[in-house]
Design an enzyme around this catalytic site. Structure first.
Site, short mmCIF file in Angstrom:
data_model
loop_
_atom_site.label_atom_id
_atom_site.label_comp_id
_atom_site.label_asym_id
_atom_site.label_seq_id
_atom_site.Cartn_x
_atom_site.Cartn_y
_atom_site.Cartn_z
N GLU A 262 -2.05 -6.43 40.14
CA GLU A 262 -1.00 -5.35 40.23
C GLU A 262 -1.60 -4.23 40.46
O GLU A 262 -2.10 -3.55 40.42
CB GLU A 262 0.38 -5.07 39.86
CG GLU A 262 1.28 -6.86 39.37
CD GLU A 262 2.31 -6.75 38.67
OE1 GLU A 262 2.67 -5.35 38.38
OE2 GLU A 262 2.52 -8.05 37.56
N HIS A 281 7.16 -7.85 41.59
CA HIS A 281 7.38 -6.75 39.72
C HIS A 281 8.96 -6.36 39.88
O HIS A 281 8.31 -5.75 39.65
CB HIS A 281 6.31 -6.38 39.84
CG HIS A 281 6.46 -6.10 37.94
ND1 HIS A 281 4.74 -6.10 37.71
CD2 HIS A 281 7.17 -6.05 36.99
CE1 HIS A 281 5.44 -5.58 36.09
NE2 HIS A 281 7.11 -6.45 35.50
N GLY A 283 11.09 -7.08 37.49
CA GLY A 283 11.90 -7.49 37.00
C GLY A 283 12.80 -6.27 36.48
O GLY A 283 14.00 -6.71 36.01
#
Length: 398
Positions: A262, A281, A283
């Site tokens: 990432e 990403h 979350g």
């Protein structure tokens, strides 16, 4: 202490969530802008709070001689070298609860997005088409959700999936039968989750045991209609095997929010796979989650610096609150006894046996760490050994 504790907040962290520190006169908060300001701040810092962008490496820690705690505003600590932090005697704490609901809601959003072909249908309509027949989806009512990991986030996903009428099964070695009944989850082995799940959702940390746990064999064992969702950690899924399974039709579709590397490289073969949804990403990317994790980590850093509370430490025996108050005199005694033993055996000590009688087994670890701190202090000096790194240093010395 007369001087203030200096705490660095990095990664564009909102100070509004750090009120436990910003509104306490005992702390000075630094928000460095650029590498030069960061170097200067590290030289003064007692605490360091990071999100996921700042990499806490040996090089960084060597610039922070006064650092006493590193706080991760979030759950995963992939960006923090725990081994090096332990070697330096610096406890690392995280904030595992603040983003629970946001992460669970994202998992459900991805499940519904894939089940109803929402992202692909949107792209089609945005492109000028009206191809309803191409985007027939499935209901999740009556389907089986297979969870790999049923901790805080997995449990919240189960609750939401049940509201949609899904059956829930889970593989989690730490899930008790009593807790499973409370959550209305059937405990099963990993192979059963793989074989029975219509939707398989991953909620485990990245460890040597979980790395690549969803690989070629597991993907081949899934239903051809299965949907795989990973909002946990990149590396849990073998990305190459997933691409092959999606292209060959071994599983129907997948959604990923986390990746082995990432940010996801521009030339990643994951990009462009037709039956795969990708998000960057997200979350914990809600206003609510960011405020909650900031508040949680601020409280943790404050307690660590002011009270020596390490109940949230990931690399030291975790004690805090009432337990710390109970153990503090015992730990002080263990340290003194260890120091006497270290002084008597200086230069010739090869082994230290530590025995405790009449106390619960769970407090053996903190007392052992305190005693070993005392044993090593005459050898290494008080500045070089502490409660966090004592056992690590003892192991390293054979």
């Amino acid at each position: 202490m007369s001087e203030k504790f200096v705490v660095i907040a990095t990664d564009k962290m909102s100070l509004s969530g750090l009120v436990a520190l910003t509104e306490d006169d005992r702390f000075e908060i630094l928000v460095p802008d650029g590498e030069e300001e960061m170097r200067e701040a590290l030289g003064r810092a007692h605490g360091l709070i990071v999100r996921s962008a700042t990499k806490v490496t040996r090089e960084l820690l060597e610039q922070a001689p006064n650092l006493r705690v590193v706080g991760r505003a979030g759950v995963g600590v992939d960006n923090i070298d725990l081994g090096v932090a332990t070697e330096f005697g610096i406890p690392v704490i995280n904030a595992p609860e603040g983003n629970t609901v946001s992460a669970a809601e994202l998992a459900m959003a991805l499940i519904l997005t894939v089940a109803r072909n929402i992202s692909w249908a949107d792209a089609s309509v945005q492109g000028g088409a009206w191809a309803r027949s191409q985007f027939s989806g499935i209901e999740i009512r009556g389907k089986t959700l297979g969870l790999v990991g049923a901790g805080r986030i997995g449990a919240e996903v189960a609750l939401r999936a049940q509201a949609f009428g899904m059956e829930t099964i889970a593989h989690d070695p730490y899930l008790t039968e009593e807790r499973a009944k409370e959550l209305r989850i059937e405990r099963v082995e990993l192979g059963d989750v793989i074989a029975r799940g219509d939707v398989i959702s991953l909620h485990v940390p990245l460890t040597p045991q979980t790395e690549g746990m969803i690989g070629e064999a597991e993907l081949k064992a899934m239903k051809s209609t299965a949907i795989l969702v990973n909002t946990a950690r990149g590396g849990v899924v073998d990305e190459g095997a997933l691409i092959a399974a999606l292209k060959s039709g071994e599983i129907a579709a997948a959604a990923l929010d986390v990746y082995e590397t990432e940010p996801l490289p521009e030339d990643s073969p994951l990009r462009g796979v037709q039956n795969l949804v990708l998000t960057p990403h997200l979350g914990a990317s809600t206003a609510e989650a960011q405020e909650l994790v900031s508040n949680e980590i601020a409280l943790g850093v404050s307690a660590a610096l002011l009270e020596g509370d390490l109940s949230k430490a990931l690399n030291a025996p975790a004690i805090g609150g009432e337990e710390l108050e109970f153990l503090r005199p015992l730990m002080d005694l263990a340290h003194k006894v260890g120091r006497v033993a270290g002084a008597l055996g200086r230069g010739g000590m090869r082994k230290a046996d530590i025995s405790v009688a009449g106390l619960d087994d769970e407090i053996l670890s903190p007392l052992t760490a305190a005693a070993m701190t005392g044993v090593l202090t005459p050898v290494l000096g008080a500045r070089n050994v502490n409660y966090v790194n004592a056992l690590h240093l003892a192991t390293g010395r054979g």
